[in-house]
Design a protein around this motif. Structure first.
Motif: not given
Length: 296
Positions: A147-172
């Motif tokens: 099955g699955y678990v799902e998390y929601q995270i607020p998007n704090l990127i501003q409209s003037s910003d350009t997304l370059e990279m996303i990191d998601i770190a977890l112990e699993i």
């Protein structure tokens, strides 16, 4: 076993910095042996072998048990992972959010399953209904077979910003009743309903106690996981240094209000070996799920 670039891990590195001790590890990988058997195999005295065995035992690489009138040595680990400090990308602006593992917003799981806080089990194990009780937000470890678990995270990127990279770190890790170091599980990660890749966890570990695992938690249950970092770049997705998929930052809209991050073991996976997540009071790493966006 996991080690770090710190003083506490020096005993492991020192134990491995000897040709004789490496040969002892090779011998014990084939079968359990006593001191005399190791000494005869390496043409050394029992006194010298005893000294080497003690160093390996102090580093928790091997273990010794008394069988009758003799002491028998065997390997205590089958893998040692070295965790280096994370590289800092100073050229980008970084938004970082830490999500406690119990703060999932959706789930659908099958037993074996359960949750525990820093001080006790939450509800009864192997009963999925306890994944919805309010106390779940205190979870410091959770596990499920499918099955699955799902998390929601607020998007704090501003409209003037350009997304370059996303990191998601977890112990699993995987999930096995009690624990099993050799128990592969195909764990699929999705972001905003886009599958970013599947990673095969090698096992569910209890060869040594987790550094932060509370004392009340039984020795024979999952003690720690592997710290993995999912990295989504402009040219693909990686888990640590290994390519995971061709999904890139271009596949995501930075205008979305939230990021939905799902961790899933699919029913039709080749290895349905479950999933265990560790919070900042369990396992080997004092962190929850860390979500970072890098912008310019």
């Amino acid at each position: 076993m996991q080690t770090f670039i710190d003083n506490e891990s020096l005993s492991v590195y020192e134990a491995l910095s000897s040709r004789v001790r490496l040969e002892i590890i090779q011998l014990l990988s084939q079968k359990k042996m006593n001191i005399k058997e190791i000494a005869d195999a390496l043409s050394l005295s029992s006194a010298i072998i005893t000294s080497h065995v003690n160093k390996l035992e102090n580093a928790k690489i091997i273990k010794t048990e008394k069988v009758g009138q003799q002491k028998i040595s065997s390997l205590a680990v089958d893998k040692i992972e070295i965790n280096f400090p994370k590289k800092i990308f100073s050229a980008f602006d970084v938004n970082c959010i830490s999500i406690p593992i119990g703060h999932y917003t959706d789930f659908s799981i099958k037993p074996t399953c359960g949750l525990a806080s820093e001080s006790h089990f939450i509800g009864y194990v192997d009963d999925p209904k306890y994944f919805i009780i309010p106390e779940r937000i205190d979870a410091q470890i959770l596990w499920f077979t499918q099955g699955y678990v799902e998390y929601q995270i607020p998007n704090l990127i501003q409209s003037s910003d350009t997304l370059e990279m996303i990191d998601i770190a977890l112990e699993i890790s995987s999930e096995f009743p009690f624990a099993n170091d050799n128990w592969p599980s195909d764990i699929t990660f999705s972001l905003n309903d886009i599958e970013i890749g599947t990673w095969t966890s090698p096992g569910d570990f209890a060869d040594t106690r987790g550094v932060y695992t509370p004392e009340w938690y039984p020795d024979n249950l999952n003690q720690y996981g592997l710290l993995k970092t999912l990295r989504i770049t402009s040219h693909g997705t990686y888990i640590d240094a290994e390519s995971l998929s061709t999904i890139s930052t271009k596949d995501f809209s930075s205008d979305a209000q939230i990021w939905k991050f799902r961790i899933e073991v699919k029913e039709n996976a080749t290895n349905v070996g479950g999933c265990t997540l560790f919070g900042n009071k369990f396992g080997n790493h004092p962190q929850d799920i860390v979500f970072k966006t890098y912008t310019s």
